[in-house]
Write an enzyme that holds these catalytic residues in place. Structure first.
Site, PDB file in Angstrom:
ATOM      1  N   GLU A   1      40.947 119.779  32.952  1.00 26.25           N
ATOM      2  CA  GLU A   1      41.285 120.105  34.538  1.00 26.25           C
ATOM      3  C   GLU A   1      41.245 121.389  34.363  1.00 26.25           C
ATOM      4  O   GLU A   1      41.233 122.536  33.360  1.00 26.25           O
ATOM      5  CB  GLU A   1      42.678 119.857  33.944  1.00 26.25           C
ATOM      6  CG  GLU A   1      43.069 119.384  35.698  1.00 26.25           C
ATOM      7  CD  GLU A   1      44.673 119.418  35.567  1.00 26.25           C
ATOM      8  OE1 GLU A   1      45.238 119.143  34.939  1.00 26.25           O
ATOM      9  OE2 GLU A   1      45.201 119.801  36.820  1.00 26.25           O
TER      10      GLU A   1
ATOM     11  N   ARG B   1      46.248 117.266  17.948  1.00 20.96           N
ATOM     12  CA  ARG B   1      45.896 118.378  19.244  1.00 20.96           C
ATOM     13  C   ARG B   1      45.960 119.344  17.818  1.00 20.96           C
ATOM     14  O   ARG B   1      46.800 119.117  16.969  1.00 20.96           O
ATOM     15  CB  ARG B   1      46.536 118.620  20.535  1.00 20.96           C
ATOM     16  CG  ARG B   1      47.693 119.492  19.663  1.00 20.96           C
ATOM     17  CD  ARG B   1      48.520 118.778  22.018  1.00 20.96           C
ATOM     18  NE  ARG B   1      47.866 119.753  22.453  1.00 20.96           N
ATOM     19  CZ  ARG B   1      47.881 119.960  23.325  1.00 20.96           C
ATOM     20  NH1 ARG B   1      47.514 118.551  24.302  1.00 20.96           N
ATOM     21  NH2 ARG B   1      47.671 120.991  24.780  1.00 20.96           N
TER      22      ARG B   1
ATOM     23  N   LYS C   1      48.117 125.927  28.711  1.00 23.00           N
ATOM     24  CA  LYS C   1      47.941 126.357  29.860  1.00 23.00           C
ATOM     25  C   LYS C   1      49.323 127.774  29.793  1.00 23.00           C
ATOM     26  O   LYS C   1      48.666 128.677  31.047  1.00 23.00           O
ATOM     27  CB  LYS C   1      46.831 125.750  30.551  1.00 23.00           C
ATOM     28  CG  LYS C   1      45.417 125.530  29.935  1.00 23.00           C
ATOM     29  CD  LYS C   1      44.270 124.889  31.292  1.00 23.00           C
ATOM     30  CE  LYS C   1      44.952 123.391  30.661  1.00 23.00           C
ATOM     31  NZ  LYS C   1      43.938 122.965  30.918  1.00 23.00           N
TER      32      LYS C   1
HETATM   33  P1  ATP Z   1      47.067 122.219  27.951  1.00 20.61           P
HETATM   34  O1  ATP Z   1      48.181 121.240  27.333  1.00 20.61           O
HETATM   35  O2  ATP Z   1      46.851 122.991  27.424  1.00 20.61           O
HETATM   36  O3  ATP Z   1      47.269 122.558  29.649  1.00 20.61           O
HETATM   37  P2  ATP Z   1      45.675 120.228  28.577  1.00 20.61           P
HETATM   38  O4  ATP Z   1      45.508 118.570  27.751  1.00 20.61           O
HETATM   39  O5  ATP Z   1      46.003 119.826  29.755  1.00 20.61           O
HETATM   40  O6  ATP Z   1      45.849 120.980  28.193  1.00 20.61           O
HETATM   41  P3  ATP Z   1      42.588 119.876  29.582  1.00 20.61           P
HETATM   42  O7  ATP Z   1      41.938 120.939  30.513  1.00 20.61           O
HETATM   43  O8  ATP Z   1      43.321 118.298  30.569  1.00 20.61           O
HETATM   44  O9  ATP Z   1      43.891 120.312  29.029  1.00 20.61           O
HETATM   45  O10 ATP Z   1      41.957 118.893  28.482  1.00 20.61           O
HETATM   46  C1  ATP Z   1      40.817 118.672  28.726  1.00 20.61           C
HETATM   47  C2  ATP Z   1      40.430 118.271  27.439  1.00 20.61           C
HETATM   48  O11 ATP Z   1      40.418 118.735  25.875  1.00 20.61           O
HETATM   49  C3  ATP Z   1      41.212 116.828  26.227  1.00 20.61           C
HETATM   50  O12 ATP Z   1      40.698 115.507  26.470  1.00 20.61           O
HETATM   51  C4  ATP Z   1      42.656 117.459  25.684  1.00 20.61           C
HETATM   52  O13 ATP Z   1      43.072 116.037  25.053  1.00 20.61           O
HETATM   53  C5  ATP Z   1      41.832 118.072  25.044  1.00 20.61           C
HETATM   54  N1  ATP Z   1      42.285 119.605  24.208  1.00 20.61           N
HETATM   55  C6  ATP Z   1      43.815 120.179  24.949  1.00 20.61           C
HETATM   56  N2  ATP Z   1      44.361 120.431  24.708  1.00 20.61           N
HETATM   57  C7  ATP Z   1      43.958 120.497  23.131  1.00 20.61           C
HETATM   58  C8  ATP Z   1      44.392 120.537  21.654  1.00 20.61           C
HETATM   59  N3  ATP Z   1      44.885 121.608  21.412  1.00 20.61           N
HETATM   60  N4  ATP Z   1      43.503 120.321  20.148  1.00 20.61           N
HETATM   61  C9  ATP Z   1      42.881 119.441  21.046  1.00 20.61           C
HETATM   62  N5  ATP Z   1      42.114 118.711  21.896  1.00 20.61           N
HETATM   63  C10 ATP Z   1      42.803 119.512  22.745  1.00 20.61           C
HETATM   64 MG    MG Z   2      44.537 117.413  30.755  1.00 22.83          MG
END
Ligand code: ATP
Ligand code: MG
Length: 578
Positions: free
Chosen positions: A52, A278, A288
């Site tokens: 995102e 994760r 984030k």
């Molecule tokens: P945040 O919680 O930091 O805002 P998010 O999951 O909302 O992260 P996205 O941009 O939606 O951020 O993530 C893109 C991809 O990266 C998704 O498939 C998510 O599952 C994966 N991802 C995000 N954080 C992690 C992590 N700590 N370990 C492994 N994969 C991750």
């Molecule tokens: Mg997400």
């Protein structure tokens, strides 16, 4: 079956595959390999990384990138990058561009497989209409708060909205008028009609569309209704022909909804969602929202502050992308929540940097040394190995003269027991040059040591004695006249708690001394040709990287990592009660 050989037309620029599928298969690759054998998706493998664009990528995303691209490479598949850009209020083109830079920097190339969920808005709208026509979705007039209240709790079932039984015709009309902009933001939503008594709260008529007047970075003001994540994600996967939709564990409870959306819209491609744990890293936060708070509170200088766990931060700090890929391979793929020790990443960085970094000599806190028996205006050039780990790295010339700087810490006037470096009357080796002996200590009016007087043994040129005499220490040095002054930024972990946010607010766990700036550092003149992003090892001090803040006259160095894991030592001392 043996997995097909690696490398595929869909995924180029793949990481060095000294890691890859020579390892035992993780549980995801085991599933993918079995699906291939069973021709489950016509023998295709298609993954995607779906960021995102509401922030910069961090090391957790790197794990997901390495997994998705890695699986595609290993099984001759494709990996799409798809921006999940359905929330214009929080998204920005700055992030869209930065994310692409970061993925490329990490060593992956999506080729022509770059997509945006926003490109599917029209098709998604069509799928929503299909759900309405099939009696599987309805327009609800309840407010956000009411919807939350009606939803029930983990132990209490939800209640049906009074608008739930609107006719298909009425719903079609209202949804079209939602799109046309007839209703105010938040006054209506489109909801899936599933089961308000479901044990899974995600299945209690989740919202599929909401009204939000916002300028989208790609579609401008074309839309005032935006689809929600679960609906968009499942259908975008299907539209792109994804076979394995790999996501993190918090989406496990969303899988029934993912499957429901695909079944009820009657699409032909139904990808399989598989969840993995994760990445959590000790002494680090990886959300984030929290990273943004650190920036907004001025605790770091921005997304690319070298202390941030973002890829831009790590790049600026000097971490090689290969170290990050090695780290991601090494931590493996778990199904259950876990925390990886930050030292594992630092170790991968040291390993890689040890192989690839040219050595140079730098003195962080200089102490002047005059070699009394060395000729006044003589300058010698001594030859030093650029990298003892790499025979191809060659040698360089470093000027040696009568007046040098040594590291202040390398001298002790009254040396404790295990101190083997320079002390009055003691002989040590200067790296690649000569043996010197300290004969006098010069102090200022306050009793502060300002200079050492030494003698050198001219027969020890190159750093060894013809009579086989041994010394216990080899010190780094620079020649005062030719040395350059540079700024050095020493970084430490950003948090002092192993799990920031666990026992107190994460902001209270900030390490107050995570950055020390040193303006006195003197380096050998060969460093003058280094430019932003160049890496080296300052002998005996650590790995460093030239910061973009450097200007022509003033180089700035970031310490990437020290040579040894000082935190492990602290932990051992604390355990020993010392
Ligand atoms: P945040 O919680 O930091 O805002 P998010 O999951 O909302 O992260 P996205 O941009 O939606 O951020 O993530 C893109 C991809 O990266 C998704 O498939 C998510 O599952 C994966 N991802 C995000 N954080 C992690 C992590 N700590 N370990 C492994 N994969 C991750
Ligand atoms: Mg997400």
């Amino acid at each position: 079956m043996t997995p097909p050989t690696k490398g595929s037309p869909g995924v180029s620029g793949s990481p060095d595959k000294d890691t890859g599928s020579t390892q035992p298969l993780d549980f995801i690759r085991t599933i993918v390999a079995a699906d291939l054998v069973n021709q489950k998706h016509d023998g295709r493998v298609a993954t995607r990384f779906p960021p995102e664009p509401n922030g910069y990528l961090h090391i957790g995303h790197a794990k997901s990138i390495c997994l998705n691209f890695g699986v595609a490479v290993d099984y001759r598949g494709t990996c799409n990058v798809r921006f999940d850009d359905t929330n214009p209020a929080k998204e920005d083109v700055e992030y869209v561009n930065a994310i692409q830079d970061d993925i490329r920097w990490l060593g992956f190339d999506w080729g022509k497989h770059l997509h945006y969920a926003s490109d599917y808005f029209e098709r998604l709208y069509g799928y929503a209409v299909r759900l309405i026509e099939r009696g599987k979705a309805y327009v609800d007039d309840l407010s956000t708060e009411q919807i939350r209240e009606y939803r029930g709790t983990l132990i209490a079932p939800g209640r049906k909205s009074p608008y739930r039984d609107r006719s298909v015709e009425e719903n079609l009309d209202l949804f079209a008028r939602m799109r046309a902009g007839e209703f105010s933001d938040g006054s209506k939503v489109l909801r899936a009609k599933i089961d308000m008594a479901s044990g899974n709260i995600n299945m209690r008529d989740p919202t599929l569309y909401r009204i939000r007047r916002a300028i989208h970075h790609r579609t401008g003001n074309q839309w005032c209704v935006y689809p929600m994540y679960d609906f968009t994600h499942a259908l975008s996967d299907s539209i792109e022909g994804i076979t394995h939709s790999l996501c993190t564990l918090e989406f496990e409870d969303h899988r029934p909804l993912y499957d429901w959306v695909l079944t009820e819209t009657e699409v032909t491609c139904h990808p399989q969602q598989i969840e993995f744990a994760r990445l959590n890293l000790s002494y680090t936060v990886l959300s984030k929202r929290q990273l943004l708070m650190l920036i907004e509170k001025g605790l770091v200088s921005g997304w690319d502050d070298p202390r941030m766990p973002t890829l831009v931060g790590m790049r600026r700090r000097g971490l090689p992308p290969k170290a990050i890929r090695t780290f991601c391979d090494r931590i493996g793929m778990a199904k259950r929540k876990n925390v990886v020790d930050a030292a594992v990443l630092e170790h991968a960085a040291r390993e890689e940097l040890n192989q690839t970094s040219p050595r140079v000599m730098a003195v962080l806190r200089p102490l002047k040394v005059v070699i009394q028996n060395y000729p006044e205006n003589k300058i010698e050039e001594v030859d030093l190995l650029n990298n003892p780990e790499n025979p191809d790295a060659g040698t360089r010339k470093v000027p040696f003269s009568r007046v040098l700087y040594l590291e202040r810490d390398d001298f002790s006037e009254d040396p404790p027991k295990k101190f083997f470096r320079l002390a009055p009357g003691r002989e040590v080796r200067l790296r690649g040059a000569y043996f010197i002996t300290c004969v006098d200590v010069v102090k200022d009016g306050q009793g502060e040591i300002v200079e050492l007087r030494c003698t050198y043994d001219p027969t020890t040129r190159g750093g060894s004695s013809p009579d086989g005499r041994k010394v216990k220490a080899t010190l780094h040095w620079v020649s005062v006249e030719q040395a350059l002054t540079v700024q050095v930024r020493l970084y430490d972990r950003l948090f002092v708690d192993e799990h920031p946010g666990e026992h107190r607010d994460f902001l209270e766990a900030i390490n107050p001394s995570s950055l020390e700036v040193i303006n006195t550092c003197r380096v050998e003149p060969s460093v003058a040709s280094m430019t932003s992003g160049d890496r080296c090892q300052f002998e005996r001090l650590g790995y460093f990287c030239v910061d973009p803040d450097s200007s022509d006259g003033q180089l700035v160095f970031n310490r990437t990592v020290s040579l040894r894991d000082v935190w492990a030592k602290i932990a051992r001392t604390m355990k020993a009660g010392g």
